[in-house]
Design an enzyme around this catalytic site. Structure first.
Site, short mmCIF file in Angstrom:
data_model
loop_
_atom_site.label_atom_id
_atom_site.label_comp_id
_atom_site.label_asym_id
_atom_site.label_seq_id
_atom_site.Cartn_x
_atom_site.Cartn_y
_atom_site.Cartn_z
N VAL A 1 0.82 -1.23 0.00
CA VAL A 1 0.00 0.00 0.00
C VAL A 1 0.84 1.27 0.00
O VAL A 1 0.31 2.38 -0.13
CB VAL A 1 -0.96 0.03 1.21
N PHE B 1 12.97 3.94 3.32
CA PHE B 1 13.53 2.92 4.18
C PHE B 1 12.91 1.53 3.98
O PHE B 1 13.47 0.54 4.41
CB PHE B 1 13.36 3.32 5.65
N LYS C 1 4.70 -2.01 8.26
CA LYS C 1 5.84 -1.38 7.61
C LYS C 1 7.01 -2.35 7.68
O LYS C 1 7.44 -2.76 8.76
CB LYS C 1 6.21 -0.08 8.32
N ASP D 1 9.63 15.35 9.16
CA ASP D 1 9.29 15.04 7.77
C ASP D 1 7.79 15.24 7.53
O ASP D 1 7.12 14.38 6.96
CB ASP D 1 9.69 13.60 7.43
#
Length: 611
Positions: free
Chosen positions: A133, A138, A159, A255
């Site tokens: 998705v 990273f 993740k 970020d």
């Protein structure tokens, strides 16, 4: 703020084209606007001038407690920042090409790196991965189905970070810190829910809430590139809410961009969630400065001179990593000395995009973007800005101030007139800047306190409302008074494990131990004024003139230069008659307007020596 060592802002033909937007033409917003002359006939020295000159040679040794030290072969910034910044980012991501210029970092060799995190094992026994998705620097993110346990039947996001890409100690520490921060902060309604972290020999797996509504960026594009003001407010309130929560815990995201905010569902009124804390870090208070301030309250007047002379030598720990996304990077990040204010700049860029559909800083190359961020001013003259409300423009301008000291905090932004009447169901969160300002006020001279009390009487209704909210959060007693202990109690109510890792709780303990009389709301307003933020407002001159008029009536009195030098704690080595002669009117010996404004800032002998 600082000096740009790059080329002029105009796009160079030799610069690498930005592959992400190859067909976009340069925007007029990257043109440098002429500097507007100041309405004041003088310059007010700041005790914080050296903050932009942070380098490995003079940086705080304690700043590497959470991230391994970088060692540089040459001083930063180089003539063109983008080439070396790209190399640094590539090095951090473990993807440096053989012929690519690079900045050496500590612990670069993969041999001997410990890639064991102590996370749970047997991920495949608990979860079944499905389609991908999302993908980032990273790793990549997949949806997954739990096979057993309390999450069974609930779709989750995982993740996946390959250990093969963790080629530096920095990359390993980033992953470790990301899990630690997510685990500590989870629970806020606008932050993605963290469930668990796993690892095996090949990967690290971070199991989180699955947000099915897509990125904020996609939602902006589906709406034609921009939001109406009312819809933009809804988005900004949610972003500021989670960022204010993070900053209170001493965490800076680093970020923030539309791609890192996801909607929980496809519904138009879906909740927004912040994701991707892979670059987040802790911003730790300068406890040495706190300790000096504590002693300042008890020191004998005979020794006060020493304390006031050196107390500005300490400041909050500043970060020096160049991380984030080029379009959203704050100027001070490029100067390698920044804190939570860098997040507020990124939020200002997001707000600008939401309201007008274009970026405030743009160029065809990364070098051009960085130079625009450092030197150019965003345009508020082109459509649709003339048709937007004055409050909306003021909100964005106060976030996109290149001087980070003049930017709004997240709590202040939520109290801005553009937003304040649109989130009745949410309390304004506690603001850590209040603690720092009050501490500085307590250690000020009696003359400066008198000047700040005069300035406090010029504050607007909106400014007073924000201060009233902060005062109420501190829990005044039945007599309407607060002590320093109230600061500790208020922070503990909303603290997480991140507060311990960032040393925020240590800092608050130091503040709470300061012995000082109880503050009523009137004195609290004087103590909680940020001079730099007031200077960033268009109405600053009116504030200053009106405050000086009040000071003339109530607090101004004849004063000798020697007495003023003593009040300011100036060293005998400072030529006080030279530097202070224009602070005092020769006609009646009272403080001049020049002296009044400089006094509001707070001074030290160090500032005079640099003036």
């Amino acid at each position: 703020m600082g000096i740009c060592h790059g080329k002029p802002i105009e796009t160079q033909q030799s610069e690498r084209e930005n592959p992400e937007f190859p067909n976009e033409v340069p925007s007029s917003t990257t043109t440098t606007n002429p500097t507007k002359p100041s309405k004041f006939p003088f310059y007010s020295p700041s005790p914080l001038q050296s903050w932009f000159k942070n380098s490995p040679a003079n940086s705080n040794p304690s700043s590497v407690s959470s991230t391994p030290l970088r060692i540089f072969k040459r001083p930063f910034p180089p003539p063109s920042p983008a080439k070396h910044i790209r190399a640094l980012l590539a090095r951090r991501h473990g993807s440096v090409k053989p012929n690519e210029a690079s900045i050496p970092e500590g612990s670069e060799c993969e041999i001997g790196l410990d890639k064991s995190f102590g996370f749970a094992k047997q991920f495949s026994a608990h979860y079944e991965l499905a389609e991908e998705v999302g993908r980032g620097h990273f790793g990549y993110t997949c949806s997954a189905k739990p096979k057993k346990g309390p999450l069974k039947g609930i779709d989750v996001a995982v993740k996946v970070i390959p250990k093969s890409k963790m080629t530096t100690a920095i990359a390993i520490e980033d992953v470790r810190r990301e899990v630690k921060i997510l685990r500590a902060l989870t629970g806020h309604k606008n932050l993605v829910q963290f469930y668990e972290a796993y690892e095996d020999d090949e990967n690290v797996y971070i199991v989180m809430e699955l947000c099915k509504g897509g990125e904020l960026l996609d939602r902006i594009l589906s709406r034609g590139g921009k939001y109406p003001e009312n819809d933009a407010r809804v988005v900004m309130i949610q972003i500021l809410s989670v960022v204010a929560f993070c900053h209170l815990q001493g965490v800076v995201h680093r970020d923030l961009k539309p791609e890192n905010f996801l909607f929980t569902s496809k519904d138009e009124n879906s909740m927004l969630k912040a994701i991707d804390f892979g670059l987040s870090d802790y911003v730790k208070p300068g406890l040495a400065y706190s300790l000096l301030s504590y002693f300042c309250c008890f020191i004998n007047r005979e020794y006060k001179q020493l304390v006031v002379t050196i107390r500005f030598s300490f400041s909050d720990e500043r970060l020096n990593d160049i991380v984030g996304s080029a379009y959203y990077v704050a100027p001070e990040v490029l100067h390698r000395s920044y804190g939570t204010e860098a997040d507020m700049w990124s939020i200002g860029v997001i707000a600008y995009i939401l309201l007008c559909g274009s970026r405030p800083f743009w160029a065809r190359s990364e070098s051009g973007i960085f130079r625009a961020v450092l030197k150019a001013d965003p345009s508020f003259d082109e459509a649709p800005w003339p048709s937007l409300s004055a409050d909306a423009k003021d909100f964005v301008k106060r976030l996109l101030n290149k001087d980070y000291r003049k930017r709004l905090t997240a709590a202040q932004a939520l109290s801005h007139p553009w937003l304040v009447n649109h989130h009745d169901d949410m309390r304004i969160p506690l603001d850590m800047i209040i603690h720092k300002l009050v501490k500085a006020y307590i250690c000020s001279s009696s003359l400066r306190k008198s000047a700040l009390r005069a300035l406090a009487k010029t504050l607007t209704v909106a400014q007073l409302a924000y201060l009233r909210d902060q005062f109420t959060l501190l829990g005044p007693n039945k007599s309407g008074l607060i002590s320093m202990q109230n600061f500790k109690t208020a922070v503990l109510r909303s603290s997480t494990d991140a507060s311990k890792d960032s040393r925020v709780l240590d800092y608050v303990n130091m503040v709470s131990s300061i012995q000082y009389r109880k503050l009523d709301f009137e004195e609290f307003c004087a103590a909680a004024i940020s001079m730099h933020q007031l200077e960033g407002m268009e109405s600053w001159e009116q504030h200053a003139r009106r405050a000086y008029e009040l000071f003339e009536k109530e607090g101004n009195r004849p004063i000798m230069i020697e007495e003023l030098a003593s009040e300011l704690g100036l060293s005998p080595s400072v030529p006080v008659h030279v530097v202070l002669q224009d602070w005092i009117r020769h006609s009646d010996g009272k403080l001049s307007f020049l002296g009044f404004v400089r006094l509001l800032h707070g001074v030290s002998s160090r500032a005079f020596q640099k003036a």
